[in-house]
Design a protein around this motif. Sequence first.
Motif, PDB file in Angstrom:
ATOM      1  N   MET A  62       0.941  -0.996   0.240  1.00 42.63           N
ATOM      2  CA  MET A  62      -0.103  -0.381  -0.096  1.00 42.63           C
ATOM      3  C   MET A  62       0.755   1.327  -0.320  1.00 42.63           C
ATOM      4  SD  MET A  62      -3.225  -1.094   0.202  1.00 42.63           S
ATOM      5  CE  MET A  62      -4.306  -0.025   0.719  1.00 42.63           C
ATOM      6  N   GLY A  63       0.581   2.250  -0.917  1.00 48.88           N
ATOM      7  CA  GLY A  63       0.738   3.221  -0.927  1.00 48.88           C
ATOM      8  C   GLY A  63       0.745   4.853  -1.512  1.00 48.88           C
ATOM      9  N   THR A  64       0.933   5.384  -1.574  1.00 51.71           N
ATOM     10  CA  THR A  64       0.193   7.223  -1.696  1.00 51.71           C
ATOM     11  C   THR A  64       0.377   7.095  -2.926  1.00 51.71           C
ATOM     12  OG1 THR A  64       1.886   8.783  -1.070  1.00 51.71           O
ATOM     13  CG2 THR A  64       0.486   7.609   0.981  1.00 51.71           C
ATOM     14  N   ALA A  65      -0.627   8.434  -3.619  1.00 52.22           N
ATOM     15  CA  ALA A  65       0.184   9.795  -4.344  1.00 52.22           C
ATOM     16  C   ALA A  65       1.243  10.182  -4.845  1.00 52.22           C
ATOM     17  CB  ALA A  65      -1.007  10.093  -4.569  1.00 52.22           C
ATOM     18  N   GLU A  66       2.292  10.529  -3.293  1.00 56.83           N
ATOM     19  CA  GLU A  66       3.048  11.567  -3.599  1.00 56.83           C
ATOM     20  C   GLU A  66       3.879  10.423  -3.891  1.00 56.83           C
ATOM     21  OE1 GLU A  66       1.254  11.387  -0.777  1.00 56.83           O
ATOM     22  OE2 GLU A  66      -0.055  13.849  -2.485  1.00 56.83           O
ATOM     23  N   GLN A  67       4.219   8.637  -3.308  1.00 58.65           N
ATOM     24  CA  GLN A  67       5.076   7.473  -3.579  1.00 58.65           C
ATOM     25  C   GLN A  67       5.263   7.119  -5.055  1.00 58.65           C
ATOM     26  OE1 GLN A  67       3.065   5.402   0.085  1.00 58.65           O
ATOM     27  NE2 GLN A  67       5.054   4.977   1.184  1.00 58.65           N
ATOM     28  N   LEU A  68       3.916   6.915  -5.673  1.00 53.08           N
ATOM     29  CA  LEU A  68       3.768   6.257  -7.181  1.00 53.08           C
ATOM     30  C   LEU A  68       4.264   7.501  -7.381  1.00 53.08           C
ATOM     31  CD1 LEU A  68       3.032   4.358  -9.290  1.00 53.08           C
ATOM     32  CD2 LEU A  68       0.500   5.850  -8.918  1.00 53.08           C
ATOM     33  N   ALA A  69       3.990   9.160  -7.378  1.00 51.45           N
ATOM     34  CA  ALA A  69       5.518   9.802  -7.830  1.00 51.45           C
ATOM     35  C   ALA A  69       6.571   9.660  -7.788  1.00 51.45           C
ATOM     36  CB  ALA A  69       4.620  11.117  -7.618  1.00 51.45           C
ATOM     37  N   ASP A  70       6.814   9.400  -6.854  1.00 43.54           N
ATOM     38  CA  ASP A  70       8.417   9.129  -6.457  1.00 43.54           C
ATOM     39  C   ASP A  70       8.692   8.694  -7.593  1.00 43.54           C
ATOM     40  OD1 ASP A  70       8.540  11.463  -4.711  1.00 43.54           O
ATOM     41  OD2 ASP A  70       8.445  10.429  -2.673  1.00 43.54           O
ATOM     42  N   LEU A  71       8.406   7.085  -7.221  1.00 45.48           N
ATOM     43  CA  LEU A  71       8.326   5.795  -7.628  1.00 45.48           C
ATOM     44  C   LEU A  71       8.937   6.249  -9.318  1.00 45.48           C
ATOM     45  CD1 LEU A  71       6.611   2.477  -6.240  1.00 45.48           C
ATOM     46  CD2 LEU A  71       9.224   3.475  -5.933  1.00 45.48           C
ATOM     47  N   GLU A  72       7.980   6.799 -10.224  1.00 49.74           N
ATOM     48  CA  GLU A  72       7.667   7.089 -12.144  1.00 49.74           C
ATOM     49  C   GLU A  72       8.792   8.223 -11.421  1.00 49.74           C
ATOM     50  OE1 GLU A  72       2.487   7.319 -12.197  1.00 49.74           O
ATOM     51  OE2 GLU A  72       3.728   8.784 -11.965  1.00 49.74           O
ATOM     52  N   LYS A  73       8.936   9.290 -10.667  1.00 50.46           N
ATOM     53  CA  LYS A  73      10.524  10.185 -11.048  1.00 50.46           C
ATOM     54  C   LYS A  73      11.509   9.536 -11.467  1.00 50.46           C
ATOM     55  CE  LYS A  73      12.078  14.712  -9.350  1.00 50.46           C
ATOM     56  NZ  LYS A  73      12.585  15.827  -8.330  1.00 50.46           N
ATOM     57  N   ALA A  74      12.108   8.109 -10.368  1.00 54.12           N
ATOM     58  CA  ALA A  74      12.677   7.345 -10.067  1.00 54.12           C
ATOM     59  C   ALA A  74      13.181   6.892 -11.232  1.00 54.12           C
ATOM     60  CB  ALA A  74      13.228   6.839  -8.807  1.00 54.12           C
ATOM     61  N   GLY A  75      12.107   6.151 -12.117  1.00 50.70           N
ATOM     62  CA  GLY A  75      11.813   5.486 -13.630  1.00 50.70           C
ATOM     63  C   GLY A  75      11.625   4.112 -13.156  1.00 50.70           C
ATOM     64  N   ASP A  76      11.404   3.452 -11.441  1.00 45.42           N
ATOM     65  CA  ASP A  76      11.060   2.232 -10.311  1.00 45.42           C
ATOM     66  C   ASP A  76       9.977   1.570 -11.128  1.00 45.42           C
ATOM     67  OD1 ASP A  76      13.816   2.753  -9.797  1.00 45.42           O
ATOM     68  OD2 ASP A  76      13.483   3.250  -8.300  1.00 45.42           O
ATOM     69  N   VAL A  77       9.230   2.329 -11.706  1.00 40.75           N
ATOM     70  CA  VAL A  77       7.673   1.573 -11.739  1.00 40.75           C
ATOM     71  C   VAL A  77       7.669   1.291 -13.034  1.00 40.75           C
ATOM     72  CG1 VAL A  77       5.624   2.335 -12.852  1.00 40.75           C
ATOM     73  CG2 VAL A  77       6.672   3.377 -10.757  1.00 40.75           C
ATOM     74  N   VAL A  78       7.739  -0.109 -12.567  1.00 37.73           N
ATOM     75  CA  VAL A  78       8.632  -1.656 -13.856  1.00 37.73           C
ATOM     76  C   VAL A  78       6.632  -1.916 -14.725  1.00 37.73           C
ATOM     77  CG1 VAL A  78       8.605  -3.716 -14.447  1.00 37.73           C
ATOM     78  CG2 VAL A  78       9.646  -2.938 -12.253  1.00 37.73           C
ATOM     79  N   TYR A  79       5.567  -1.777 -13.817  1.00 35.04           N
ATOM     80  CA  TYR A  79       4.355  -1.861 -14.451  1.00 35.04           C
ATOM     81  C   TYR A  79       2.906  -1.513 -13.802  1.00 35.04           C
ATOM     82  CZ  TYR A  79      -0.324  -4.316 -16.877  1.00 35.04           C
ATOM     83  OH  TYR A  79      -0.751  -4.551 -16.914  1.00 35.04           O
ATOM     84  N   GLN A  80       2.069  -0.749 -14.322  1.00 35.32           N
ATOM     85  CA  GLN A  80       0.383   0.008 -13.247  1.00 35.32           C
ATOM     86  C   GLN A  80      -0.504  -0.643 -13.952  1.00 35.32           C
ATOM     87  OE1 GLN A  80       2.128   3.913 -12.481  1.00 35.32           O
ATOM     88  NE2 GLN A  80       0.041   4.500 -13.416  1.00 35.32           N
ATOM     89  N   ASN A  81      -1.216  -0.446 -13.006  1.00 32.23           N
ATOM     90  CA  ASN A  81      -2.423  -0.582 -14.228  1.00 32.23           C
ATOM     91  C   ASN A  81      -3.451  -0.320 -12.988  1.00 32.23           C
ATOM     92  OD1 ASN A  81      -4.387  -2.268 -15.520  1.00 32.23           O
ATOM     93  ND2 ASN A  81      -4.556  -3.879 -14.113  1.00 32.23           N
ATOM     94  N   SER A  82      -4.403   0.176 -13.308  1.00 25.26           N
ATOM     95  CA  SER A  82      -5.815   0.342 -12.808  1.00 25.26           C
ATOM     96  C   SER A  82      -7.106  -0.244 -12.609  1.00 25.26           C
ATOM     97  CB  SER A  82      -6.319   2.159 -12.840  1.00 25.26           C
ATOM     98  OG  SER A  82      -5.068   3.105 -12.748  1.00 25.26           O
ATOM     99  N   ARG A  83      -6.883  -0.795 -11.885  1.00 25.98           N
ATOM    100  CA  ARG A  83      -8.639  -1.487 -11.771  1.00 25.98           C
ATOM    101  C   ARG A  83      -9.597  -2.007 -10.435  1.00 25.98           C
ATOM    102  NH1 ARG A  83      -7.802  -7.353 -14.929  1.00 25.98           N
ATOM    103  NH2 ARG A  83      -8.359  -5.757 -16.338  1.00 25.98           N
ATOM    104  N   TYR A  84     -10.829  -1.544 -10.335  1.00 24.87           N
ATOM    105  CA  TYR A  84     -11.063  -1.676  -9.239  1.00 24.87           C
ATOM    106  C   TYR A  84     -11.464  -0.430  -8.658  1.00 24.87           C
ATOM    107  CZ  TYR A  84     -11.604  -6.726 -10.064  1.00 24.87           C
ATOM    108  OH  TYR A  84     -11.334  -8.145 -10.882  1.00 24.87           O
TER     109      TYR A  84
END
Length: 142
Positions: free
Chosen positions: A1-23
Amino acid sequence: MGTAEQLADLEKAGDVVYQNSRYGNTYVIDRPGLNDTFDSGVPIVHLGQIEGIDALVAGYPADWSSVLLWCSRRTTEARSAGRGDSDTAARLAAWDATQADVDAHPAQAWDLSVDTAAVEPVEAAQLIHALLSRRGEVDRPQ
């Protein structure tokens, strides 16, 4: 579980391998999480899209095994109703989308396919463990 800010940090660092939205949620496979999982044992990544598998394999090179855990639409509907899910329609739409995805990629080579309506969870786990043991990815239980 994480926050929108944590996701933004991962994206900025290039550390998102895959993301998907569902439910109504966003699901992310991130490099630091995979690193931690590999450090502690054999990682298991749950994905419902071939695109996600492709992104994982390309974005985090490792000796991955792919296992298709599947059941019929009728079984999916019954399980959802049995749990009292309020989003059964969305879950069936996801089932339909995943079935279409699997049908559109007949060349996808699964190392193992398990019908979860016919195989109990413990047996499925044993089958996966046996697959990984044959590949030398886990120690055999003693």
